[in-house]
Motif scaffolding. Structure first.
Motif, mmCIF file in Angstrom:
data_model
loop_
_atom_site.group_PDB
_atom_site.id
_atom_site.type_symbol
_atom_site.label_atom_id
_atom_site.label_comp_id
_atom_site.label_asym_id
_atom_site.label_seq_id
_atom_site.Cartn_x
_atom_site.Cartn_y
_atom_site.Cartn_z
ATOM 1 N N ARG A 166 62.025 41.421 62.656
ATOM 2 C CA ARG A 166 60.631 41.151 63.003
ATOM 3 C C ARG A 166 59.691 41.788 61.983
ATOM 4 O O ARG A 166 58.680 41.186 61.583
ATOM 5 C CB ARG A 166 60.315 41.680 64.399
ATOM 6 C CG ARG A 166 58.863 41.432 64.817
ATOM 7 C CD ARG A 166 58.627 41.667 66.289
ATOM 8 N NE ARG A 166 59.005 43.014 66.681
ATOM 9 C CZ ARG A 166 59.987 43.293 67.541
ATOM 10 N NH1 ARG A 166 60.691 42.318 68.066
ATOM 11 N NH2 ARG A 166 60.260 44.535 67.861
ATOM 12 N N ASN A 167 60.040 42.952 61.502
ATOM 13 C CA ASN A 167 59.201 43.620 60.497
ATOM 14 C C ASN A 167 59.280 42.921 59.141
ATOM 15 O O ASN A 167 58.299 42.918 58.383
ATOM 16 C CB ASN A 167 59.624 45.081 60.352
ATOM 17 C CG ASN A 167 59.273 45.915 61.564
ATOM 18 O OD1 ASN A 167 58.365 45.579 62.327
ATOM 19 N ND2 ASN A 167 60.006 47.011 61.771
ATOM 20 N N MET A 168 60.440 42.341 58.826
ATOM 21 C CA MET A 168 60.600 41.637 57.549
ATOM 22 C C MET A 168 59.727 40.393 57.493
ATOM 23 O O MET A 168 58.998 40.167 56.522
ATOM 24 C CB MET A 168 62.067 41.235 57.326
ATOM 25 C CG MET A 168 62.999 42.342 56.909
ATOM 26 S SD MET A 168 64.686 41.707 56.618
ATOM 27 C CE MET A 168 64.440 40.791 55.088
ATOM 28 N N PHE A 169 59.828 39.571 58.560
ATOM 29 C CA PHE A 169 59.129 38.288 58.567
ATOM 30 C C PHE A 169 58.487 38.061 59.930
ATOM 31 O O PHE A 169 59.000 37.300 60.765
ATOM 32 C CB PHE A 169 60.105 37.149 58.237
ATOM 33 C CG PHE A 169 60.746 37.278 56.883
ATOM 34 C CD1 PHE A 169 59.983 37.344 55.735
ATOM 35 C CD2 PHE A 169 62.123 37.359 56.765
ATOM 36 C CE1 PHE A 169 60.572 37.471 54.479
ATOM 37 C CE2 PHE A 169 62.727 37.477 55.528
ATOM 38 C CZ PHE A 169 61.949 37.546 54.373
ATOM 39 N N ALA A 192 69.165 37.802 49.721
ATOM 40 C CA ALA A 192 69.246 38.383 51.060
ATOM 41 C C ALA A 192 68.032 38.037 51.910
ATOM 42 O O ALA A 192 68.152 37.780 53.112
ATOM 43 C CB ALA A 192 69.410 39.896 50.954
ATOM 44 N N ASN A 193 66.833 38.035 51.290
ATOM 45 C CA ASN A 193 65.635 37.774 52.089
ATOM 46 C C ASN A 193 65.603 36.337 52.619
ATOM 47 O O ASN A 193 65.173 36.090 53.749
ATOM 48 C CB ASN A 193 64.369 38.089 51.292
ATOM 49 C CG ASN A 193 64.233 37.249 50.033
ATOM 50 O OD1 ASN A 193 65.185 36.612 49.589
ATOM 51 N ND2 ASN A 193 63.050 37.249 49.440
ATOM 52 N N LEU A 194 66.109 35.392 51.825
ATOM 53 C CA LEU A 194 66.177 34.012 52.296
ATOM 54 C C LEU A 194 67.206 33.867 53.417
ATOM 55 O O LEU A 194 67.008 33.087 54.352
ATOM 56 C CB LEU A 194 66.539 33.074 51.138
ATOM 57 C CG LEU A 194 65.383 32.610 50.249
ATOM 58 C CD1 LEU A 194 65.919 31.794 49.082
ATOM 59 C CD2 LEU A 194 64.373 31.791 51.046
ATOM 60 N N ASP A 212 70.562 43.568 53.080
ATOM 61 C CA ASP A 212 69.863 44.797 53.450
ATOM 62 C C ASP A 212 69.242 44.673 54.841
ATOM 63 O O ASP A 212 68.253 45.323 55.160
ATOM 64 C CB ASP A 212 68.791 45.145 52.406
ATOM 65 C CG ASP A 212 67.830 43.992 52.157
ATOM 66 O OD1 ASP A 212 67.983 42.942 52.816
ATOM 67 O OD2 ASP A 212 66.939 44.133 51.297
ATOM 68 N N TRP A 213 69.825 43.801 55.652
ATOM 69 C CA TRP A 213 69.355 43.621 57.014
ATOM 70 C C TRP A 213 70.557 43.350 57.920
ATOM 71 O O TRP A 213 71.631 43.015 57.455
ATOM 72 C CB TRP A 213 68.360 42.454 57.102
ATOM 73 C CG TRP A 213 68.880 41.176 56.520
ATOM 74 C CD1 TRP A 213 68.806 40.765 55.223
ATOM 75 C CD2 TRP A 213 69.600 40.143 57.217
ATOM 76 N NE1 TRP A 213 69.430 39.556 55.058
ATOM 77 C CE2 TRP A 213 69.916 39.138 56.265
ATOM 78 C CE3 TRP A 213 69.996 39.957 58.540
ATOM 79 C CZ2 TRP A 213 70.616 37.988 56.598
ATOM 80 C CZ3 TRP A 213 70.699 38.804 58.874
ATOM 81 C CH2 TRP A 213 70.996 37.837 57.911
ATOM 82 N N ASP A 214 70.332 43.502 59.210
ATOM 83 C CA ASP A 214 71.393 43.299 60.196
ATOM 84 C C ASP A 214 70.899 42.280 61.211
ATOM 85 O O ASP A 214 69.806 42.430 61.770
ATOM 86 C CB ASP A 214 71.709 44.634 60.881
ATOM 87 C CG ASP A 214 72.908 44.547 61.824
ATOM 88 O OD1 ASP A 214 73.186 43.433 62.315
ATOM 89 O OD2 ASP A 214 73.550 45.583 62.061
#
Length: 263
Positions: free
Chosen positions: A248-251, A137-139, A238-240
């Protein structure tokens, strides 16, 4: 039914092996000179029973021609030289041939096509193993930021591009997607995109170039010889993509670089 029979034929003028591997309603026959990887052919049948019947018929036919069961310790079929290390070495080497990624893929296809079929299959198996690990998911979030959105297909090609960058970059990206920033910025300068669909088909293209057989035949052979289970492959996002604050907070570094000017 699962059946594997290895036979050899030795005489003053011949030194060859013949092996059949049966799985469900298809079998793979490998044959050639002892001490080589041999040639592989796959045949599919309308039923398990028909497959078994033909397999036993072929075995009996070979025995009547003078083939004998191979001794257990006899080195008959050469093991594949394709390893995890050689996989990454080939990925690194392809960058030395040509001016762009398409040239690199052409070289890789040509190089693989000169190897035994088993090496081609194992190259693909190693690729698929790492490719599956990148289904995270993060990628996907990082790809969405960099490209201003990312469909299922685009994420597939994005993950292939990460593998193309090499072992160190791949593993670092798995742990920290923002480590891809220098490579993404370089693509931005070159007006490129972080996708490489061609890498997904390198092995099957090499097989087609080597044997003249079509993609469907390659898939049958791969499924026959490479026992894999991808049933557990899944992802929980786990993101939209509409949640700009969350992305923006993730990366933050990727967001700063690409949210107004995506690739």
């Amino acid at each position: 039914m699962s059946l594997e029979t290895l036979l050899v034929f030795k005489s003053s003028y011949s030194n060859k092996f013949w092996k059949i591997s049966v799985a469900e309603n298809s079998f793979a026959v490998t044959y050639g000179r002892i001490g080589t990887a041999g040639t592989v052919r796959v045949k599919e049948f309308p039923s398990i029973e028909a497959c078994e019947k033909e397999a036993y018929r072929l075995i009996e036919s070979k025995l009547k021609k003078g083939y004998q069961p191979a001794e257990k310790l006899e080195q008959v079929v050469v093991e594949s030289t394709m390893t995890e290390s050689s996989f990454w070495q080939l990925v690194d080497r392809c960058g030395d041939y040509g001016e762009d990624s398409l040239d690199h893929m052409e070289w890789l296809v040509s190089h693989l096509s000169k190897k035994p079929v088993l090496d081609i299959l194992i190259f693909d198996s190693i690729f698929k193993e790492h490719y599956a690990k990148s289904y995270q998911a993060n990628l996907w979030a990082a790809a969405s930021i960099a490209m201003g959105g990312c469909s299922d297909d685009s994420f597939d090609y994005f993950r292939a591009w990460i593998l193309y960058l090499g072992k160190e970059v791949y593993y670092e990206a798995i742990d920290d997607p923002e480590s891809l920033l220098p490579y993404l910025l370089l693509l931005q300068e070159q007006e490129g995109i972080p996708q490489l669909e061609e890498l997904l088909f390198v092995a099957s293209s090499a097989y087609e170039e080597k044997t003249g057989q079509e993609f469907e035949e390659y898939l049958k052979l791969y499924d026959q010889l490479m026992e894999e289970d991808d049933s557990g492959l899944g992802i929980d996002l786990d993101w939209d993509e509409d949640d700009e604050e969350g992305l923006r907070n993730m990366f933050p570094t990727l967001w700063e670089a690409f949210h107004e000017n995506p690739l």
